[in-house]
Write a protein that holds these residues in place. Structure first.
Motif, PDB file in Angstrom:
ATOM      1  N   SER A 211      40.838   9.651 -48.622  1.00  0.00           N
ATOM      2  CA  SER A 211      40.310   9.820 -49.986  1.00  0.00           C
ATOM      3  C   SER A 211      41.396  10.414 -50.879  1.00  0.00           C
ATOM      4  O   SER A 211      41.896  11.502 -50.583  1.00  0.00           O
ATOM      5  CB  SER A 211      39.139  10.788 -49.986  1.00  0.00           C
ATOM      6  OG  SER A 211      38.114  10.331 -49.160  1.00  0.00           O
TER       7      SER A 211
ATOM      8  N   PRO B  83      29.499  10.828 -55.977  1.00  0.00           N
ATOM      9  CA  PRO B  83      30.544  10.134 -55.217  1.00  0.00           C
ATOM     10  C   PRO B  83      31.584   9.477 -56.140  1.00  0.00           C
ATOM     11  O   PRO B  83      31.257   8.560 -56.900  1.00  0.00           O
ATOM     12  CB  PRO B  83      29.801   9.089 -54.391  1.00  0.00           C
ATOM     13  CG  PRO B  83      28.417   9.035 -54.915  1.00  0.00           C
ATOM     14  CD  PRO B  83      28.179  10.205 -55.810  1.00  0.00           C
TER      15      PRO B  83
ATOM     16  N   TYR C  30      31.121  12.563 -42.418  1.00  0.00           N
ATOM     17  CA  TYR C  30      29.820  12.214 -41.853  1.00  0.00           C
ATOM     18  C   TYR C  30      28.972  13.434 -41.503  1.00  0.00           C
ATOM     19  O   TYR C  30      28.434  13.573 -40.408  1.00  0.00           O
ATOM     20  CB  TYR C  30      30.018  11.256 -40.657  1.00  0.00           C
ATOM     21  CG  TYR C  30      30.810  10.065 -41.118  1.00  0.00           C
ATOM     22  CD1 TYR C  30      30.234   9.137 -41.973  1.00  0.00           C
ATOM     23  CD2 TYR C  30      32.158   9.928 -40.792  1.00  0.00           C
ATOM     24  CE1 TYR C  30      30.977   8.100 -42.500  1.00  0.00           C
ATOM     25  CE2 TYR C  30      32.911   8.881 -41.308  1.00  0.00           C
ATOM     26  CZ  TYR C  30      32.306   7.981 -42.165  1.00  0.00           C
ATOM     27  OH  TYR C  30      33.046   6.969 -42.707  1.00  0.00           O
TER      28      TYR C  30
ATOM     29  N   GLU D 105      42.586  14.865 -54.262  1.00  0.00           N
ATOM     30  CA  GLU D 105      42.426  15.654 -53.039  1.00  0.00           C
ATOM     31  C   GLU D 105      43.776  15.815 -52.346  1.00  0.00           C
ATOM     32  O   GLU D 105      44.043  16.811 -51.705  1.00  0.00           O
ATOM     33  CB  GLU D 105      41.432  14.949 -52.097  1.00  0.00           C
ATOM     34  CG  GLU D 105      40.956  15.837 -50.990  1.00  0.00           C
ATOM     35  CD  GLU D 105      40.658  15.108 -49.703  1.00  0.00           C
ATOM     36  OE1 GLU D 105      41.129  15.579 -48.651  1.00  0.00           O
ATOM     37  OE2 GLU D 105      39.966  14.082 -49.743  1.00  0.00           O
TER      38      GLU D 105
ATOM     39  N   ASN E 181      35.186  14.334 -54.375  1.00  0.00           N
ATOM     40  CA  ASN E 181      33.954  14.003 -55.081  1.00  0.00           C
ATOM     41  C   ASN E 181      33.660  15.137 -56.068  1.00  0.00           C
ATOM     42  O   ASN E 181      33.592  16.299 -55.650  1.00  0.00           O
ATOM     43  CB  ASN E 181      32.794  13.852 -54.094  1.00  0.00           C
ATOM     44  CG  ASN E 181      32.910  12.580 -53.266  1.00  0.00           C
ATOM     45  OD1 ASN E 181      33.410  11.562 -53.750  1.00  0.00           O
ATOM     46  ND2 ASN E 181      32.468  12.629 -52.021  1.00  0.00           N
TER      47      ASN E 181
ATOM     48  N   PHE F 217      40.854  11.200 -54.055  1.00  0.00           N
ATOM     49  CA  PHE F 217      40.187  12.147 -54.959  1.00  0.00           C
ATOM     50  C   PHE F 217      39.087  12.894 -54.220  1.00  0.00           C
ATOM     51  O   PHE F 217      38.570  12.424 -53.206  1.00  0.00           O
ATOM     52  CB  PHE F 217      39.527  11.400 -56.131  1.00  0.00           C
ATOM     53  CG  PHE F 217      40.498  10.596 -56.953  1.00  0.00           C
ATOM     54  CD1 PHE F 217      41.324  11.213 -57.874  1.00  0.00           C
ATOM     55  CD2 PHE F 217      40.582   9.214 -56.799  1.00  0.00           C
ATOM     56  CE1 PHE F 217      42.219  10.477 -58.635  1.00  0.00           C
ATOM     57  CE2 PHE F 217      41.478   8.468 -57.549  1.00  0.00           C
ATOM     58  CZ  PHE F 217      42.302   9.098 -58.480  1.00  0.00           C
TER      59      PHE F 217
ATOM     60  N   TYR G 122      23.909  11.369 -41.502  1.00  0.00           N
ATOM     61  CA  TYR G 122      24.643  10.575 -42.491  1.00  0.00           C
ATOM     62  C   TYR G 122      24.291   9.100 -42.276  1.00  0.00           C
ATOM     63  O   TYR G 122      24.453   8.577 -41.168  1.00  0.00           O
ATOM     64  CB  TYR G 122      26.153  10.783 -42.292  1.00  0.00           C
ATOM     65  CG  TYR G 122      26.958  10.622 -43.561  1.00  0.00           C
ATOM     66  CD1 TYR G 122      27.224  11.720 -44.386  1.00  0.00           C
ATOM     67  CD2 TYR G 122      27.476   9.380 -43.926  1.00  0.00           C
ATOM     68  CE1 TYR G 122      27.973  11.580 -45.535  1.00  0.00           C
ATOM     69  CE2 TYR G 122      28.221   9.235 -45.079  1.00  0.00           C
ATOM     70  CZ  TYR G 122      28.473  10.335 -45.882  1.00  0.00           C
ATOM     71  OH  TYR G 122      29.220  10.197 -47.024  1.00  0.00           O
TER      72      TYR G 122
ATOM     73  N   GLN H 118      36.770   0.742 -49.953  1.00  0.00           N
ATOM     74  CA  GLN H 118      36.449   2.150 -50.262  1.00  0.00           C
ATOM     75  C   GLN H 118      37.314   2.543 -51.464  1.00  0.00           C
ATOM     76  O   GLN H 118      38.520   2.734 -51.348  1.00  0.00           O
ATOM     77  CB  GLN H 118      36.700   3.000 -49.005  1.00  0.00           C
ATOM     78  CG  GLN H 118      36.739   4.508 -49.125  1.00  0.00           C
ATOM     79  CD  GLN H 118      35.622   5.170 -49.889  1.00  0.00           C
ATOM     80  OE1 GLN H 118      35.488   4.958 -51.092  1.00  0.00           O
ATOM     81  NE2 GLN H 118      34.822   5.998 -49.214  1.00  0.00           N
ATOM     82  N   ALA H 119      36.640   2.669 -52.614  1.00  0.00           N
ATOM     83  CA  ALA H 119      37.375   2.852 -53.871  1.00  0.00           C
ATOM     84  C   ALA H 119      38.058   4.210 -53.992  1.00  0.00           C
ATOM     85  O   ALA H 119      38.895   4.405 -54.867  1.00  0.00           O
ATOM     86  CB  ALA H 119      36.420   2.647 -55.044  1.00  0.00           C
TER      87      ALA H 119
ATOM     88  N   LYS I  38      37.903  -1.084 -57.920  1.00  0.00           N
ATOM     89  CA  LYS I  38      37.859  -1.339 -56.475  1.00  0.00           C
ATOM     90  C   LYS I  38      38.570  -2.652 -56.141  1.00  0.00           C
ATOM     91  O   LYS I  38      38.293  -3.693 -56.751  1.00  0.00           O
ATOM     92  CB  LYS I  38      36.412  -1.386 -56.004  1.00  0.00           C
ATOM     93  CG  LYS I  38      36.254  -1.325 -54.495  1.00  0.00           C
ATOM     94  CD  LYS I  38      34.800  -1.105 -54.136  1.00  0.00           C
ATOM     95  CE  LYS I  38      34.593  -1.035 -52.644  1.00  0.00           C
ATOM     96  NZ  LYS I  38      33.233  -0.619 -52.311  1.00  0.00           N
TER      97      LYS I  38
ATOM     98  N   GLU J 218      34.393   2.489 -58.511  1.00  0.00           N
ATOM     99  CA  GLU J 218      33.928   1.100 -58.360  1.00  0.00           C
ATOM    100  C   GLU J 218      33.294   0.609 -59.668  1.00  0.00           C
ATOM    101  O   GLU J 218      33.584  -0.502 -60.136  1.00  0.00           O
ATOM    102  CB  GLU J 218      32.922   1.008 -57.200  1.00  0.00           C
ATOM    103  CG  GLU J 218      32.468  -0.428 -56.978  1.00  0.00           C
ATOM    104  CD  GLU J 218      31.671  -0.618 -55.689  1.00  0.00           C
ATOM    105  OE1 GLU J 218      31.685   0.268 -54.812  1.00  0.00           O
ATOM    106  OE2 GLU J 218      31.047  -1.691 -55.568  1.00  0.00           O
TER     107      GLU J 218
ATOM    108  N   TYR K 272      34.203  23.123 -50.043  1.00  0.00           N
ATOM    109  CA  TYR K 272      34.361  21.663 -49.947  1.00  0.00           C
ATOM    110  C   TYR K 272      35.839  21.295 -50.170  1.00  0.00           C
ATOM    111  O   TYR K 272      36.358  21.467 -51.260  1.00  0.00           O
ATOM    112  CB  TYR K 272      33.455  20.982 -50.971  1.00  0.00           C
ATOM    113  CG  TYR K 272      33.734  19.514 -51.185  1.00  0.00           C
ATOM    114  CD1 TYR K 272      33.685  18.600 -50.131  1.00  0.00           C
ATOM    115  CD2 TYR K 272      34.074  19.039 -52.444  1.00  0.00           C
ATOM    116  CE1 TYR K 272      33.963  17.266 -50.327  1.00  0.00           C
ATOM    117  CE2 TYR K 272      34.344  17.704 -52.663  1.00  0.00           C
ATOM    118  CZ  TYR K 272      34.291  16.820 -51.593  1.00  0.00           C
ATOM    119  OH  TYR K 272      34.575  15.490 -51.803  1.00  0.00           O
ATOM    120  N   ARG K 273      36.503  20.871 -49.111  1.00  0.00           N
ATOM    121  CA  ARG K 273      37.939  20.540 -49.128  1.00  0.00           C
ATOM    122  C   ARG K 273      38.779  21.694 -49.694  1.00  0.00           C
ATOM    123  O   ARG K 273      39.776  21.483 -50.369  1.00  0.00           O
ATOM    124  CB  ARG K 273      38.216  19.270 -49.935  1.00  0.00           C
ATOM    125  CG  ARG K 273      37.588  18.008 -49.376  1.00  0.00           C
ATOM    126  CD  ARG K 273      38.150  17.641 -48.004  1.00  0.00           C
ATOM    127  NE  ARG K 273      37.822  16.280 -47.620  1.00  0.00           N
ATOM    128  CZ  ARG K 273      36.700  15.929 -46.986  1.00  0.00           C
ATOM    129  NH1 ARG K 273      35.799  16.838 -46.655  1.00  0.00           N
ATOM    130  NH2 ARG K 273      36.491  14.660 -46.669  1.00  0.00           N
TER     131      ARG K 273
ATOM    132  N   LYS L 195      35.829   0.598 -43.124  1.00  0.00           N
ATOM    133  CA  LYS L 195      35.948   0.989 -44.534  1.00  0.00           C
ATOM    134  C   LYS L 195      37.341   1.458 -44.919  1.00  0.00           C
ATOM    135  O   LYS L 195      37.765   1.290 -46.055  1.00  0.00           O
ATOM    136  CB  LYS L 195      35.006   2.167 -44.817  1.00  0.00           C
ATOM    137  CG  LYS L 195      33.575   1.805 -44.974  1.00  0.00           C
ATOM    138  CD  LYS L 195      32.851   2.981 -45.584  1.00  0.00           C
ATOM    139  CE  LYS L 195      31.411   2.646 -45.843  1.00  0.00           C
ATOM    140  NZ  LYS L 195      30.688   3.789 -46.369  1.00  0.00           N
TER     141      LYS L 195
END
Ligand code: EPU
Length: 337
Positions: free
Chosen positions: A237, A272, A128, A333, A241, A239, A194, A296-297, A283, A278, A161-162, A225
């Motif tokens: 998650s 995303p 977020y 991920e 993004n 994976f 967000y 949440q796919a 999903k 999805e 990022y991650r 979610k």
């Protein structure tokens, strides 16, 4: 400190996968950690935190060292800021609540993320609109080989990022034992940008949110979610993004004009993965004991007795389908063991 042979890791991974550690030990202090490393120099070792970001596809033929260091404290403060330190084995969410209860700002958007504090820098956790790197000051880590302590500053962590140095150049070389964050005491930077957060606050008619309001909104969104690992095994998650060069993205976007994306720099966009999955029809689908969450796919789930291999097969099927449909590679991920 007892080394237990043939130890079940089912309760130590949020996917709830049954896998055995050849040996298991929980360490409760830096000194215990040092002793274990010194006494087991030639043994293969596997470092385990909260087990919230890994998929076990086999037994672990190693000495599993569970980092169970507890404690949190204020190191320093002035009128506007406070420096807080948490030991690696503290539950992340409990630590976040502890900061919010003292009106310390900066971590509220990352409420309810599973896992322990010590693993948060490894993948620069985020949610977020906030990432750990926004408030991270430094962490202490033990060098596995020499048992020497080393301080990593924010710059030295190479956060992305991650991503961090601990997933790359420094992989498998250090054990993070504590982390320091710099939080606000006044002039909190409330971040409701967000979309989901602002709509959740509006739903409750909150126009001037406190840290607690933001945290509660995040908790409500996550609960709606994301499945609770205690009820349905999962690792958040599965994976990342995917990040694409704008030039590559534009070609794909022409073919799929409805594709969602976010600009992240002049030259790159983030797509995303949940949207891609999805669209590919995954999903809410179930394959035996494994599946894709209905809300949440990006989240793969264990319906009860899935093996790690079953979940891995579903993830590969998704990756292959997405690549064939969109020409986009999505990377896991979670750490696949
Ligand atoms: N989307 C779909 N279908 C889905 C899921 C998402 O179309 O099934 C679309 C949504 O419509 C939205 C976009 O994807 O436009 C983004 O969705 P969402 O806000 O749910 O976030 P995300 O990108 O799917 C990331 C993090 C989450 C984090 C949320 C919120 C990654 C890999 N995941 O998910 O982190 O909670 O943003 O900030 O970056 C985690 O890492 O374990 C995790 C849960």
């Amino acid at each position: 400190m007892e080394i237990v042979p043939d130890f079940s890791l089912k309760k130590h991974n949020t996917f709830g996968i049954e896998a055995q550690a050849k040996q298991f030990v929980a360490v409760h202090s830096v000194q215990e950690l040092k002793t274990i490393l010194q006494e087991n120099k030639t043994q293969q070792k596997f470092i385990l935190g909260g087990g919230s970001n890994m998929l076990l596809t086999k037994d672990i033929d190693a000495l599993v060292i569970h980092i169970d260091l507890k404690g949190k404290k204020i190191l320093e403060e002035n009128e506007n800021f406070v420096w807080v330190e948490s030991q690696a084995g503290e539950s992340w969410h409990e630590f976040v609540l502890w900061t919010i209860n003292q009106n310390f700002g900066g971590l509220e958007n990352m409420s309810l993320i599973p896992g322990n504090v010590g693993t948060t820098p490894v993948q620069n956790i985020g949610a977020y609109g906030t990432e750990i790197k926004d408030t991270f000051v430094s962490c202490e880590a033990m060098t596995i080989e020499s048992q020497e302590m080393k301080t990593f500053t924010k710059e030295e962590c190479h956060f992305g990022y991650r991503e961090s140095i601990f997933k790359n150049e420094a992989k498998n070389q250090y054990i993070i034992t504590s982390v320091v964050f710099k939080l606000t005491k006044t002039n909190h930077k409330i971040n409701t940008s967000y979309g989901d957060i602002s709509s959740e606050l509006a739903k409750n008619n909150i126009t001037n949110p406190t840290l607690k309001d933001v945290s509660n909104a995040v908790i409500a969104i996550r609960q709606s979610k994301l499945p609770d690992p205690k009820e349905l095994g999962n690792s958040g998650s599965f994976f990342k993004n995917p990040i694409l060069l704008k030039s590559d993205f534009e070609k794909i976007h022409q073919q799929f004009p409805e594709m969602k994306y976010f600009d992240i720099s002049e030259t790159e966009v983030k797509v995303p993965a949940g949207w891609l999955i999805e669209q590919a029809g995954f999903k809410g689908k179930r394959f035996g004991n494994a599946g894709i969450h209905k809300n949440q796919a990006l989240v793969l789930v264990n319906y009860g007795n899935a093996t790690g291999q079953e979940i891995l097969n579903v993830s590969k099927d998704i990756q292959e389908t997405i690549f064939n449909m969109f020409g986009i590679n999505i990377e896991a991920e979670v750490n696949v063991i």
